[in-house]
Design a protein around this motif. Structure first.
Motif, PDB file in Angstrom:
ATOM      1  N   HIS A 103       0.839  -1.201   0.000  1.00 13.21           N
ATOM      2  CA  HIS A 103       0.000   0.000   0.000  1.00 13.21           C
ATOM      3  C   HIS A 103       0.872   1.248   0.000  1.00 13.21           C
ATOM      4  O   HIS A 103       0.573   2.243   0.662  1.00 13.21           O
ATOM      5  CB  HIS A 103      -0.954  -0.022   1.192  1.00 13.21           C
ATOM      6  N   ARG A 104       1.954   1.188  -0.793  1.00  8.94           N
ATOM      7  CA  ARG A 104       2.837   2.336  -0.965  1.00  8.94           C
ATOM      8  C   ARG A 104       3.267   2.445  -2.421  1.00  8.94           C
ATOM      9  O   ARG A 104       3.416   1.425  -3.120  1.00  8.94           O
ATOM     10  CB  ARG A 104       4.101   2.214  -0.105  1.00  8.94           C
ATOM     11  N   VAL A 105       3.465   3.676  -2.871  1.00 11.79           N
ATOM     12  CA  VAL A 105       4.129   3.902  -4.147  1.00 11.79           C
ATOM     13  C   VAL A 105       5.627   3.774  -3.898  1.00 11.79           C
ATOM     14  O   VAL A 105       6.184   4.453  -3.033  1.00 11.79           O
ATOM     15  CB  VAL A 105       3.806   5.297  -4.718  1.00 11.79           C
ATOM     16  N   ARG A 106       6.267   2.895  -4.677  1.00 11.49           N
ATOM     17  CA  ARG A 106       7.702   2.664  -4.479  1.00 11.49           C
ATOM     18  C   ARG A 106       8.558   3.410  -5.486  1.00 11.49           C
ATOM     19  O   ARG A 106       9.672   3.826  -5.164  1.00 11.49           O
ATOM     20  CB  ARG A 106       8.002   1.166  -4.569  1.00 11.49           C
ATOM     21  N   ARG A 107       8.050   3.569  -6.700  1.00 11.08           N
ATOM     22  CA  ARG A 107       8.856   4.264  -7.700  1.00 11.08           C
ATOM     23  C   ARG A 107       7.957   4.787  -8.817  1.00 11.08           C
ATOM     24  O   ARG A 107       6.813   4.321  -8.993  1.00 11.08           O
ATOM     25  CB  ARG A 107       9.939   3.353  -8.279  1.00 11.08           C
ATOM     26  N   LEU A 108       8.472   5.749  -9.531  1.00  8.36           N
ATOM     27  CA  LEU A 108       7.829   6.287 -10.726  1.00  8.36           C
ATOM     28  C   LEU A 108       8.750   6.043 -11.914  1.00  8.36           C
ATOM     29  O   LEU A 108       9.967   6.238 -11.808  1.00  8.36           O
ATOM     30  CB  LEU A 108       7.576   7.791 -10.597  1.00  8.36           C
ATOM     31  N   LYS A 109       8.167   5.654 -13.029  1.00  2.74           N
ATOM     32  CA  LYS A 109       8.917   5.561 -14.270  1.00  2.74           C
ATOM     33  C   LYS A 109       8.306   6.549 -15.256  1.00  2.74           C
ATOM     34  O   LYS A 109       7.083   6.690 -15.341  1.00  2.74           O
ATOM     35  CB  LYS A 109       8.881   4.141 -14.830  1.00  2.74           C
TER      36      LYS A 109
END
Length: 474
Positions: free
Chosen positions: A174-180
């Motif tokens: 339930h977390r955003v870990r990375r953006l591409k």
């Protein structure tokens, strides 16, 4: 937020950001400013190049705001109960009452915040006087609004990357870990602390519109930015984020059928409908053109036209009505007879003559008044015309082609009162917030109220920015 993969003009930089804002319009910039004022470092990723920045906010011109007394640009008072009643009427009750009332109450603080960011206002002008009590107009329109926000954000130290498209928002648990992303043609990857999604709807993605509307969506015109492809929205929904709204519901207005496919903006809108009859390609009327005042009904007409054959309609007036509305940016189509006008519009002359004749015969004499609901109506006609029903008699006769102009879609991500994004299992995504069109379906189930999209974006942009900055600190 650490920048750890990037080739191109930002080589040699090693940057860390507390918060990344995805989007570059009103909802994104209000979030970025509030987050920066809250002490966080902020990066804004805008899909468009600088010259096209700002999403649909480039084309906006006002915000609907609650107020208890006259202001420098708003007359009289516009209180919560009336605002709520107006919203209930246009949405048919399809709204989250708690979030809607939070939005309404928060708009009374919006104008002072905007003024602090350098946004200037002007009183309502001719043609918009019916909104003088409810809507504050931006001096210079949407581009001036955006220029003020960007100048404020940059002065505060907010970084902006233009021409940067998010390709993936990676959720783990339930977390955003990375953006591409792809930034000016180069790959960009960021490890995440906090993300604010303010990237709009999917209205410029014709293939997605076809999924909801079928082949008819190919005939839709897109009033706003061509960059609203819905990539972030689709990516989040595919990963288990809860959705709100109906994919077929949208802010759609009737615009001049000669408008460009994308980015025609507010100038392509036609306001002649209340003083006209509107017919489809077969010359037949299909809805009450005088149902209510135009600011409360203009947003239903895009959908009505979309439901007609070939998604096209025609507004027919006579010379007496020509000066009652803002003219189109395209020349009026004129003729000295209804039959000749039909030929110019590509309609069957006899069918249009019969429709106009039946309408004229049904008009009940009364005191015509274009500025208010005048009750001048038809009798024995289906569909009726409830107001401004004046016979079409005086040449030249005038016609405008109409097509659906899509402003923004209502399918979005679910949020709570803190602008936190909610998963389908009802848990909160710990470091993801949303503002603007990407979450507006929580509040706009259907219909539209003039200036309310800007209200949602401003209110939830500010909430998202403040909450994200607070989350960084803790």
């Amino acid at each position: 937020m650490q920048l750890y993969t990037l080739r191109g003009e930002m080589d040699q930089k090693h940057l860390n950001f507390d918060i990344v804002v995805i989007g570059g319009g009103n909802a994104a910039l209000t979030a970025a400013v509030e987050a920066r004022l809250g002490g966080a470092s902020v990066l804004v990723l805008e899909h468009a190049p600088k010259a096209m920045r700002g999403g649909n906010s480039r084309h906006t011109r006002n915000i609907r705001a609650m107020h208890a007394a006259p202001t420098s640009v708003l007359t009289e008072a516009y209180l919560e109960d009336e605002y709520w009643d107006d919203l209930q009427r246009v949405t048919g009750g399809q709204t989250d009452g708690e979030l809607a009332k939070l939005t309404i109450r928060s708009t009374q603080d919006a104008l002072p915040f905007m003024a602090r960011c350098g946004v200037k206002f002007q009183p309502s002008l001719s043609g918009t006087l019916s909104l003088s009590r409810t809507n504050a107009f931006f001096l210079g329109g949407g581009k001036a609004l955006l220029n003020a926000y960007y100048a404020t954000a940059e002065a505060l130290g907010v970084e902006v990357l233009y021409d940067t498209q998010i390709t993936e928002v990676t959720l783990e648990g339930h977390r955003v870990r990375r953006l591409k992303a792809v930034s000016k043609g180069f790959p960009l990857e960021l490890a995440c602390k906090i993300v604010i999604a303010a990237s709009g709807g999917f209205q410029a993605n014709i293939e997605w519109l076809k999924e909801a509307w079928g082949p008819s969506a190919a005939n839709f015109l897109i009033r706003g930015t061509p960059y609203a492809q819905g990539g972030v929205l689709r990516n989040l929904l595919d990963q288990g984020v809860a959705s709100v709204g109906d994919p077929t519901q949208c802010h759609a207005v009737a615009i001049d059928g000669r408008a460009p496919k994308f980015d025609g903006g507010i100038a392509t809108r036609l306001d002649c409908v209340p003083f006209s009859i509107v017919v489809n390609k077969h010359g037949q009327r299909f809805y009450d053109e005088g149902e209510d005042v135009w600011p409360k009904r203009y947003a239903i007409w895009g959908r009505l036209v979309a439901q007609q054959p070939d998604q096209v309609a025609y507004s027919i007036i006579d010379a007496r009505a020509e000066k009652l509305f803002m003219p189109s940016v395209f020349p009026a189509i004129k003729a000295e007879s209804i039959a000749a006008l039909a030929e110019k519009l590509g309609l069957e002359p006899t069918a249009l003559e019969e429709t106009v004749s039946r309408y004229n015969a049904a008009c009940v004499p009364g005191d015509f008044d274009s500025s208010t609901l005048d009750g001048v109506h038809t009798e024995g006609l289906s569909p009726p015309k409830s107001n401004w029903a004046r016979p079409i008699l005086q040449p030249p006769f005038i016609g405008y082609p109409l097509r659906p102009g899509i402003t923004f879609t209502y399918l979005g991500v679910k949020v709570n009162e803190r602008a936190e994004v909610i998963m389908r299992d009802e848990r909160v995504v710990e470091n993801l917030y949303a503002s603007g069109e990407i979450m507006a379906g929580s509040i706009l189930g259907k219909g539209y109220l003039a200036g309310f999209g800007m209200a949602i974006g401003t209110v939830f942009g500010r909430i998202a920015g403040k909450e994200a900055a607070r989350n960084v600190r803790y």
